[in-house]
Design a protein around this motif. Structure first.
Motif, mmCIF file in Angstrom:
data_model
loop_
_atom_site.group_PDB
_atom_site.id
_atom_site.type_symbol
_atom_site.label_atom_id
_atom_site.label_comp_id
_atom_site.label_asym_id
_atom_site.label_seq_id
_atom_site.Cartn_x
_atom_site.Cartn_y
_atom_site.Cartn_z
ATOM 1 N N MET A 278 -83.625 25.553 5.240
ATOM 2 C CA MET A 278 -83.523 26.986 5.529
ATOM 3 C C MET A 278 -84.320 27.359 6.773
ATOM 4 S SD MET A 278 -83.541 28.903 1.801
ATOM 5 C CE MET A 278 -85.000 28.084 1.150
ATOM 6 N N ALA A 279 -85.568 26.892 6.832
ATOM 7 C CA ALA A 279 -86.407 27.222 7.982
ATOM 8 C C ALA A 279 -85.813 26.680 9.278
ATOM 9 C CB ALA A 279 -87.819 26.669 7.775
ATOM 10 N N MET A 280 -85.290 25.468 9.223
ATOM 11 C CA MET A 280 -84.736 24.867 10.433
ATOM 12 C C MET A 280 -83.493 25.614 10.899
ATOM 13 S SD MET A 280 -85.367 20.847 9.495
ATOM 14 C CE MET A 280 -84.606 20.208 10.995
ATOM 15 N N LEU A 281 -82.628 26.022 9.986
ATOM 16 C CA LEU A 281 -81.443 26.792 10.375
ATOM 17 C C LEU A 281 -81.836 28.093 11.049
ATOM 18 C CD1 LEU A 281 -78.365 27.321 10.288
ATOM 19 C CD2 LEU A 281 -78.703 28.331 8.024
ATOM 20 N N ARG A 308 -74.095 23.748 13.483
ATOM 21 C CA ARG A 308 -72.780 23.801 12.830
ATOM 22 C C ARG A 308 -72.861 23.191 11.432
ATOM 23 N NH1 ARG A 308 -70.100 21.097 16.217
ATOM 24 N NH2 ARG A 308 -68.955 22.757 17.298
ATOM 25 N N GLU A 309 -73.453 22.015 11.333
ATOM 26 C CA GLU A 309 -73.538 21.353 10.034
ATOM 27 C C GLU A 309 -74.371 22.171 9.055
ATOM 28 O OE1 GLU A 309 -72.022 18.634 8.847
ATOM 29 O OE2 GLU A 309 -70.878 18.619 10.720
ATOM 30 N N ARG A 310 -75.495 22.680 9.512
ATOM 31 C CA ARG A 310 -76.378 23.425 8.612
ATOM 32 C C ARG A 310 -75.757 24.772 8.217
ATOM 33 N NH1 ARG A 310 -81.177 20.869 8.081
ATOM 34 N NH2 ARG A 310 -81.729 19.307 9.659
ATOM 35 N N GLY A 311 -75.118 25.436 9.134
ATOM 36 C CA GLY A 311 -74.443 26.686 8.805
ATOM 37 C C GLY A 311 -73.281 26.481 7.858
ATOM 38 N N ASN A 312 -72.515 25.417 8.081
ATOM 39 C CA ASN A 312 -71.390 25.122 7.189
ATOM 40 C C ASN A 312 -71.864 24.740 5.785
ATOM 41 O OD1 ASN A 312 -69.358 25.699 9.003
ATOM 42 N ND2 ASN A 312 -69.191 23.593 9.757
ATOM 43 N N GLN A 313 -73.017 24.066 5.720
ATOM 44 C CA GLN A 313 -73.584 23.783 4.403
ATOM 45 C C GLN A 313 -73.783 25.073 3.611
ATOM 46 O OE1 GLN A 313 -77.273 21.582 4.703
ATOM 47 N NE2 GLN A 313 -76.294 19.987 5.958
ATOM 48 N N MET A 314 -74.317 26.089 4.281
ATOM 49 C CA MET A 314 -74.566 27.354 3.593
ATOM 50 C C MET A 314 -73.255 28.018 3.195
ATOM 51 S SD MET A 314 -77.714 27.293 3.268
ATOM 52 C CE MET A 314 -77.431 28.649 2.137
ATOM 53 N N PRO A 327 -74.691 36.112 -7.528
ATOM 54 C CA PRO A 327 -75.754 35.873 -6.542
ATOM 55 C C PRO A 327 -77.110 35.579 -7.177
ATOM 56 C CG PRO A 327 -75.439 38.226 -6.814
ATOM 57 C CD PRO A 327 -74.447 37.553 -7.731
ATOM 58 N N TRP A 328 -77.156 34.609 -8.094
ATOM 59 C CA TRP A 328 -78.359 34.426 -8.893
ATOM 60 C C TRP A 328 -79.231 33.269 -8.438
ATOM 61 C CZ3 TRP A 328 -78.160 38.884 -10.821
ATOM 62 C CH2 TRP A 328 -76.951 39.434 -11.262
ATOM 63 N N SER A 329 -78.844 32.560 -7.389
ATOM 64 C CA SER A 329 -79.709 31.517 -6.850
ATOM 65 C C SER A 329 -80.703 32.155 -5.890
ATOM 66 C CB SER A 329 -78.881 30.463 -6.110
ATOM 67 O OG SER A 329 -79.715 29.622 -5.347
ATOM 68 N N ASN A 330 -81.976 32.057 -6.237
ATOM 69 C CA ASN A 330 -83.001 32.777 -5.472
ATOM 70 C C ASN A 330 -83.066 32.315 -4.020
ATOM 71 O OD1 ASN A 330 -85.057 34.785 -5.556
ATOM 72 N ND2 ASN A 330 -86.567 33.155 -5.392
ATOM 73 N N HIS A 331 -83.050 31.008 -3.797
ATOM 74 C CA HIS A 331 -83.136 30.501 -2.428
ATOM 75 C C HIS A 331 -81.884 30.865 -1.626
ATOM 76 C CE1 HIS A 331 -86.530 27.300 -2.918
ATOM 77 N NE2 HIS A 331 -86.854 28.486 -3.407
ATOM 78 N N ALA A 335 -81.551 32.667 1.939
ATOM 79 C CA ALA A 335 -80.821 32.032 3.036
ATOM 80 C C ALA A 335 -79.720 32.910 3.605
ATOM 81 C CB ALA A 335 -80.246 30.694 2.577
ATOM 82 N N LEU A 336 -79.342 33.995 2.919
ATOM 83 C CA LEU A 336 -78.385 34.927 3.518
ATOM 84 C C LEU A 336 -78.861 35.369 4.897
ATOM 85 C CD1 LEU A 336 -77.224 37.483 0.789
ATOM 86 C CD2 LEU A 336 -75.793 35.877 2.068
ATOM 87 N N ALA A 337 -80.150 35.717 4.979
ATOM 88 C CA ALA A 337 -80.691 36.195 6.256
ATOM 89 C C ALA A 337 -80.632 35.103 7.312
ATOM 90 C CB ALA A 337 -82.127 36.673 6.058
ATOM 91 N N PHE A 338 -80.940 33.865 6.930
ATOM 92 C CA PHE A 338 -80.964 32.773 7.904
ATOM 93 C C PHE A 338 -79.547 32.426 8.364
ATOM 94 C CE2 PHE A 338 -84.700 31.317 5.074
ATOM 95 C CZ PHE A 338 -85.491 32.338 5.566
#
Length: 845
Positions: A278-281, A308-314, A327-331, A335-338
């Motif tokens: 998350m921090a790296m993205l 691209r890879e990290r954004g697509n993961q999300m 939307p119950w996964s806290n992390h 990560a929505l903001a990131f």
């Protein structure tokens, strides 16, 4: 039955948009209402029936329905469901934003349930809402059009030309807080060797120290990138640009699908570390926006490939789990903001960025926030609120600065800053309910509230931000030496502080003129004050009975309370938070026994489920008095989580409490006097079970309490503040206290200060019990000036506080006849008090 119309494009179900005007064209009203009752982790129907919405148009959400494959969303331009305004069909998620504003007026809506063959099987009930004149407009934007607008804009995140000019002027005038500190950190980053990609978990197994080992270089290295890029943008010194490029290319070279991925499964049985990912993205995206044009073609391709890879993961995670509906996964909330920042930064450079940003904004317009609602609460607690909302606000501010999309218009964001004003004033020495409840307001919270004050031009929020003072050693604790892992890598407060601006021309205003109590219906929290905003004279209490139950970072603490007075914490949430689900955290801190609550047969409420919930049944507030009642019997009747059972058996010698008898009624009423000179608080409990049980009344403090078993009293101290506590109960009580946890705090809380735990236990067993407890805080150096008398009228017991009384029914059943006490009323509780110089009588049933 009518068949739903939808079509497929590139594998995605896309809704058909229909506009109808004639009543005869509504084929849905005849469908049977078969909507599910929302329970646990399910979205509510929004807008609720009868609501006056706060933004035009509102975002729509609804409760999922079993055996439904597709939904049709139907909006009517009247209150009776007669005139169809819009239909969206073929929906697989339970949330819809609208692309156009609505005309002022009355509207109604429902959703139609469609099976896998496309036939309508039923619908939700009709709900009406009102769109008033001149509401803020907040429609779903056209992301493709936004991409065209931003095509030539760099930088587009935060550092717009006016912001850079303001920063440089403030530095020249030596008025920019954190600049010297940020410069020091950037200089240290230039000296540090590049970090290698961390090795996977040892033996492929999660362990907390291994988890931190893996995420630390990703967080610290990405913080290096942002600080160096920021200092270059401000100063223009080439060494900082070269340093930022070096660190950016280094981290971009790590395998985005490896150990720093967003939880991707890896060979060996472990998963990627999302704290690193998350921090790296987020930070690589920010840096790309700021220095991307300075990269050569090879470097740019490498960075974009990683993003691209990290954004697509999300996006894969969000769509694969239908996050907008669940939307119950806290992390993933964080990560929505990131993901949004990555979408903004690469919009026009990566085709996928448009999809990322589209999904993120749809979430913000509909099911966000997961943990609260329009009132502005955050059920996980103040510590997680300030952390998570600072990340969210960074994206919202960035989006607003580079576009016309202003998510601050949403009611939640409008009201969210007041969560702190009422529940975490600047003079709070501890937080509220939930994980990290021991935390006082900190720098992250100050920056968050300052951002709100600027965006909303709110003088009370500016007062809140300016009065949060972190201690003098705070910056020293953030100091970094080359090669050390003690960076402030979680929030980069120095960077945010530099980019933020204190509202110009806005004068801070104390909250003293606001109502002295507030209920957040969205999360079931209530705050009551005697002198809000006045640290030296404020007595304040928090109470909770929440529909969010004990899920995630919430605790098994329904119907519990906290008391603060004159700058000191008197009754606290006890325990510490070494890490999520550590033995101490799980077996003490999040359990009912750690809170100012009640155990039934030694059993508390279940942790880990929204179903272990409470309900605020009543909230009444006047200038003189606030009455709030919560009920939470169901929270005691849920099974203990498997994790808790396993840890209990491994770490504790005491037997696991039995689930019988069940709780039938667990009802607590708080009566809070707002008298600034002689405040008092009464706590009335009524509990009924399906069979005989013992009951333990629990209180927790930072200092040892003085117990008076004979007179059923205790004295609580914190610093130079005291509080007398008077007990009445229908059963004989035995007092005791201890300064021991059932299991000691671990790791970073090794050696943390002891806390004190009071128990008033019934000697025998009973199926029904009442407590009436009076809390009387004293000012520093003074005693309580008003005489306290215990009252016994047979079937009515209570206290007289000066010329005021609080009386409780003491006979059979929950309510009864108070004629023995000289008043011809039938109730559970009666308060005789003074309101604006007149005698008043308030009844609680």
């Amino acid at each position: 039955m009518l068949k739903t119309r939808f079509f497929l494009l590139f594998g995605l179900v896309l809704p058909v948009m229909l506009q109808c005007s004639r009543v005869s064209e509504n084929p849905y009203l005849g469908l049977k209402v078969t909507e599910s009752t929302p329970e646990g982790r399910h979205l509510q129907h929004y807008p609720a029936d009868g609501m006056k919405v706060g933004v035009n148009p509102p975002g729509f959400t609804w409760t999922s329905h079993d055996s439904t494959t597709y939904y049709s969303f139907v909006l009517f331009s009247d209150s009776s469901g007669g005139k169809i305004h819009l239909i969206q069909e073929g929906l697989t998620s339970t949330a819809v934003p609208l692309k156009e504003k609505l005309n002022p007026g009355e509207y109604s809506w429902f959703v139609v349930y469609c099976d896998s063959t496309g036939y309508n099987t039923g619908r939700s009930r009709l709900r009406g809402f009102t769109v008033e004149q001149d509401l803020p407009v907040l429609v779903m934007p056209d992301i493709a059009q936004l991409g065209k607008q931003l095509k030539e804009v760099r930088p587009r995140l935060f550092l717009t030309p006016p912001v850079l000019s303001r920063i440089r002027e403030a530095i020249d005038a030596e008025e920019l807080s954190f600049w010297d500190f940020c410069l020091q950190l950037a200089d240290s980053a230039l000296l540090e060797p590049l970090y290698p990609e961390p090795a996977p978990y040892k033996d492929g197994k999660f362990e907390v120290s291994e988890w931190r080992r893996i995420y630390t270089p990703g967080k610290v290295g990405s913080a290096h990138i942002v600080r160096l890029a920021l200092v270059w943008k401000i100063t223009g010194e080439a060494k900082y640009l070269e340093g930022a490029k070096k660190w950016l290319v280094n981290l971009a070279g790590w395998d985005p699908n490896g150990i720093t991925s967003y939880n991707l499964p890896l060979s060996g049985g472990s998963n990627g570390n999302d704290e690193a990912g998350m921090a790296m993205l987020e930070r690589m995206a920010i840096a790309y926006d700021w220095i991307g044009e300075e990269l050569n073609a090879e470097e740019k391709a490498l960075v974009l490939s990683s993003l691209r890879e990290r954004g697509n993961q999300m996006l894969d995670y969000y769509t694969g789990n239908d996050f907008i509906s669940a939307p119950w996964s806290n992390h993933a909330v964080r990560a929505l903001a990131f993901t949004g920042l990555a979408g903004l930064a690469t919009l026009g450079d990566l085709p996928e960025a448009e999809k990322w940003l589209d999904y993120v904004i749809r979430c913000y317009l509909t099911s966000f926030p997961t943990w609260g609602g329009d009132d502005g609460g955050w059920s996980q607690g103040l510590s997680y609120w300030s952390a998570y909302m600072l990340w969210q606000i960074n994206f919202i501010d960035a989006l607003n600065r580079c576009s016309s999309i202003n998510l601050h218009k949403k009611p939640f964001f409008h009201n969210n800053g007041y969560f702190a004003v009422y529940f975490h004033p600047p003079y709070a020495v501890r937080g509220g309910f939930g994980d990290h409840g021991e935390a006082a307001p900190n720098l992250a919270e100050k920056l968050l509230i300052q951002s709100y004050a600027q965006a909303l031009e709110d003088p009370v929020l500016l007062w809140q931000a300016r009065n949060i003072h972190y201690d003098e050693d705070h910056l020293n604790r953030l100091q970094v030496l080359p090669g050390k892992w003690d960076w402030k890598e979680w929030f980069m407060e120095d960077v945010i502080a530099i980019m933020s601006a204190s509202p110009s021309g806005l004068k801070p205003k104390s909250p003293a003129g606001l109502p002295q109590a507030k209920l957040l219906t969205d999360i079931g929290w209530a705050a009551m004050h005697t002198d809000l905003g006045n640290a030296g004279n404020d007595v304040w209490m928090l109470f909770k009975s929440s529909s969010y139950g004990s899920f995630s970072h919430s605790h098994a603490d329904q119907n519990s309370f906290q008391v603060n007075a004159y700058g000191q914490a008197l009754f606290i949430d006890s325990g510490y938070y070494p890490w999520y689900s550590s033995p101490h955290h799980n077996l003490w801190t999040r359990q009912t026994k750690a809170h100012n609550s009640i155990l039934i047969n030694g059993r508390g409420q279940s942790w880990g489920t929204m179903r272990a919930s409470g309900t605020i049944e009543e909230f009444r507030h006047t200038e003189a008095l606030t009455v709030v009642t919560g009920e939470c019997a169901r929270a005691y009747n849920m099974p203990m989580s498997k994790l808790t059972v396993n840890q209990w058996r491994e770490h504790l010698d005491e037997p696991i409490p039995e689930r019988e008898p069940e709780a039938r009624v667990v009802r607590r009423t708080i009566v809070f006097s707002h008298d600034k000179e002689n405040p008092w608080i009464a706590v009335n409990d009524y509990l009924k079970t399906t069979g005989p049980a013992t009951f333990d009344y629990l209180l927790h403090s930072l200092e040892k309490m003085q117990l008076d078993q004979k007179n059923q009293r205790l004295l609580v101290k914190s610093g130079d503040v005291e509080m007398d506590v008077y007990f009445l109960s229908t059963d004989e009580l035995n007092f005791g206290q201890s300064d021991k946890f059932n299991i000691a705090p671990e790791e970073r809380y090794l050696g943390a200060p002891d806390q004190w735990h009071f128990t008033a236990s019934t000697i025998g067993k009973t199926e029904e019990i009442r407590f009436l407890v009076l809390l009387v805080p004293h000012r520093p150096g003074e005693g309580f000036k008003t005489e306290i008398q215990v009252l016994d009228y047979g079937n009515v017991h209570g206290f007289q506080i000066g010329d005021e009384k609080v009386l409780a029914w003491w006979g059979q059943g929950e309510n009864g006849d108070f004629s023995e006490a000289g008043t011809d009323e039938n109730a559970r509780l009666i308060i005789e008090h003074t309101e604006n110089g007149e005698k008043r009588k308030s009844l609680v049933y």
